[in-house]
Write a protein that holds these residues in place. Structure first.
Motif, mmCIF file in Angstrom:
data_model
loop_
_atom_site.group_PDB
_atom_site.id
_atom_site.type_symbol
_atom_site.label_atom_id
_atom_site.label_comp_id
_atom_site.label_asym_id
_atom_site.label_seq_id
_atom_site.Cartn_x
_atom_site.Cartn_y
_atom_site.Cartn_z
ATOM 1 N N LEU A 87 47.533 26.206 89.701
ATOM 2 C CA LEU A 87 46.258 26.268 88.992
ATOM 3 C C LEU A 87 46.530 26.587 87.529
ATOM 4 O O LEU A 87 46.894 27.715 87.196
ATOM 5 C CB LEU A 87 45.342 27.337 89.597
ATOM 6 N N PRO A 88 46.371 25.578 86.646
ATOM 7 C CA PRO A 88 46.486 25.876 85.221
ATOM 8 C C PRO A 88 45.236 26.612 84.763
ATOM 9 O O PRO A 88 44.129 26.273 85.176
ATOM 10 C CB PRO A 88 46.587 24.489 84.583
ATOM 11 N N VAL A 89 45.420 27.626 83.945
ATOM 12 C CA VAL A 89 44.303 28.444 83.486
ATOM 13 C C VAL A 89 44.351 28.534 81.974
ATOM 14 O O VAL A 89 45.402 28.796 81.398
ATOM 15 C CB VAL A 89 44.374 29.869 84.082
ATOM 16 N N CYS A 90 43.203 28.312 81.346
ATOM 17 C CA CYS A 90 43.083 28.525 79.908
ATOM 18 C C CYS A 90 41.978 29.553 79.692
ATOM 19 O O CYS A 90 40.825 29.328 80.034
ATOM 20 C CB CYS A 90 42.756 27.235 79.172
ATOM 21 N N LEU A 111 49.908 29.654 84.100
ATOM 22 C CA LEU A 111 49.883 28.974 85.394
ATOM 23 C C LEU A 111 49.849 29.986 86.529
ATOM 24 O O LEU A 111 50.613 30.950 86.526
ATOM 25 C CB LEU A 111 51.134 28.098 85.545
ATOM 26 N N MET A 112 48.973 29.744 87.476
ATOM 27 C CA MET A 112 48.993 30.496 88.726
ATOM 28 C C MET A 112 49.665 29.606 89.771
ATOM 29 O O MET A 112 49.389 28.412 89.841
ATOM 30 C CB MET A 112 47.586 30.861 89.177
ATOM 31 N N LEU A 134 52.373 32.963 86.131
ATOM 32 C CA LEU A 134 53.476 32.598 85.245
ATOM 33 C C LEU A 134 52.897 32.458 83.841
ATOM 34 O O LEU A 134 52.234 31.471 83.530
ATOM 35 C CB LEU A 134 54.131 31.311 85.735
ATOM 36 N N ASP A 135 53.148 33.458 83.029
ATOM 37 C CA ASP A 135 52.460 33.587 81.748
ATOM 38 C C ASP A 135 53.472 33.785 80.627
ATOM 39 O O ASP A 135 54.262 34.736 80.662
ATOM 40 C CB ASP A 135 51.510 34.787 81.829
ATOM 41 N N SER A 136 53.448 32.903 79.636
ATOM 42 C CA SER A 136 54.386 32.978 78.515
ATOM 43 C C SER A 136 54.045 34.095 77.534
ATOM 44 O O SER A 136 54.817 34.380 76.622
ATOM 45 C CB SER A 136 54.440 31.634 77.786
ATOM 46 N N THR A 162 52.968 25.772 80.220
ATOM 47 C CA THR A 162 52.276 25.617 81.505
ATOM 48 C C THR A 162 52.679 24.314 82.175
ATOM 49 O O THR A 162 52.952 24.279 83.378
ATOM 50 C CB THR A 162 50.754 25.695 81.295
ATOM 51 N N TYR A 163 52.740 23.240 81.405
ATOM 52 C CA TYR A 163 53.153 21.948 81.955
ATOM 53 C C TYR A 163 54.589 22.021 82.469
ATOM 54 O O TYR A 163 54.885 21.584 83.581
ATOM 55 C CB TYR A 163 53.006 20.835 80.916
ATOM 56 N N MET A 164 55.496 22.578 81.668
ATOM 57 C CA MET A 164 56.911 22.614 82.045
ATOM 58 C C MET A 164 57.143 23.519 83.265
ATOM 59 O O MET A 164 57.924 23.174 84.154
ATOM 60 C CB MET A 164 57.775 23.074 80.866
ATOM 61 N N VAL A 165 56.473 24.654 83.328
ATOM 62 C CA VAL A 165 56.605 25.527 84.502
ATOM 63 C C VAL A 165 56.080 24.794 85.740
ATOM 64 O O VAL A 165 56.674 24.885 86.822
ATOM 65 C CB VAL A 165 55.879 26.876 84.280
ATOM 66 N N SER A 166 54.997 24.053 85.594
ATOM 67 C CA SER A 166 54.477 23.249 86.714
ATOM 68 C C SER A 166 55.500 22.222 87.157
ATOM 69 O O SER A 166 55.776 22.070 88.352
ATOM 70 C CB SER A 166 53.187 22.529 86.295
ATOM 71 N N TYR A 167 56.077 21.543 86.192
ATOM 72 C CA TYR A 167 57.070 20.513 86.480
ATOM 73 C C TYR A 167 58.243 21.093 87.278
ATOM 74 O O TYR A 167 58.659 20.541 88.290
ATOM 75 C CB TYR A 167 57.558 19.888 85.172
#
Length: 166
Positions: free
Chosen positions: A80-83, A90-91, A103-105, A157-162
């Motif tokens: 779940l991407p969160v803004c 990312l959750m 997962l939070d930068s 968020t995209y890269m962690v998802s990937y």
């Protein structure tokens, strides 16, 4: 231009240039494409939820009927991407283990706990409509890279998802 089922105007794509922040539409489309690719061979069962679900949580909306995903139990991982407050993170949930990770930068224990609680409320409400016994969830923490600038959270968020999917 189309990505998945979404069409984009040149204005939509401007957020892909320079130091611009990524829009919800871009993040959701690219993660949906990652989901389709991961699920193509059926070895991975990935479910990517729309960032608009987290928007509903933040606005206090309890009307989640259209947001009840029936594939939760069958997914190996749910993303779940969160803004929130102009920041993407990312959750990542693992239904088989009933774990939730944030997962939070820009690490924020308060933000992680707030969205963990939103997940618990969401899954309890979902359980009323789709009983699966997925009510006991635990928060877990993973080491996570931290961003050094003020605008790379969407790419993060995209890269962690990937990397979670592939």
């Amino acid at each position: 231009m189309f990505i998945g089922n979404n069409s984009f105007t040149p204005a939509d794509l401007e957020c892909l240039e320079g130091d611009a922040w990524l829009q919800d539409k871009i993040v959701n489309s690219f993660l949906a494409k990652l989901q389709r690719s991961a699920n193509w061979d059926r070895k991975k069962r990935v479910l990517v939820l729309s960032s608009f679900l987290a928007d509903k949580w933040e606005k206090g909306s309890k009307g989640i009927r259209q947001w009840i995903y029936k594939l939760v139990r069958f997914a190996i991982i749910i993303l779940l991407p969160v803004c929130t407050a102009a920041h993407w993170f990312l959750m990542a949930m693992e239904p088989r283990k009933c774990t939730v990770a944030c997962l939070d930068s820009l690490k924020s224990p308060e933000r992680a706990m707030r969205f963990y609680n939103y997940w618990i409320e969401y899954i309890a409400e979902r359980e009323k409509h789709v009983p699966e016994g997925l009510v006991e969830w635990n928060s877990v923490q993973y080491l996570c890279s931290q961003q050094l600038d003020g605008n790379s959270c969407g790419i993060f968020t995209y890269m962690v998802s990937y990397f979670n999917i592939t």
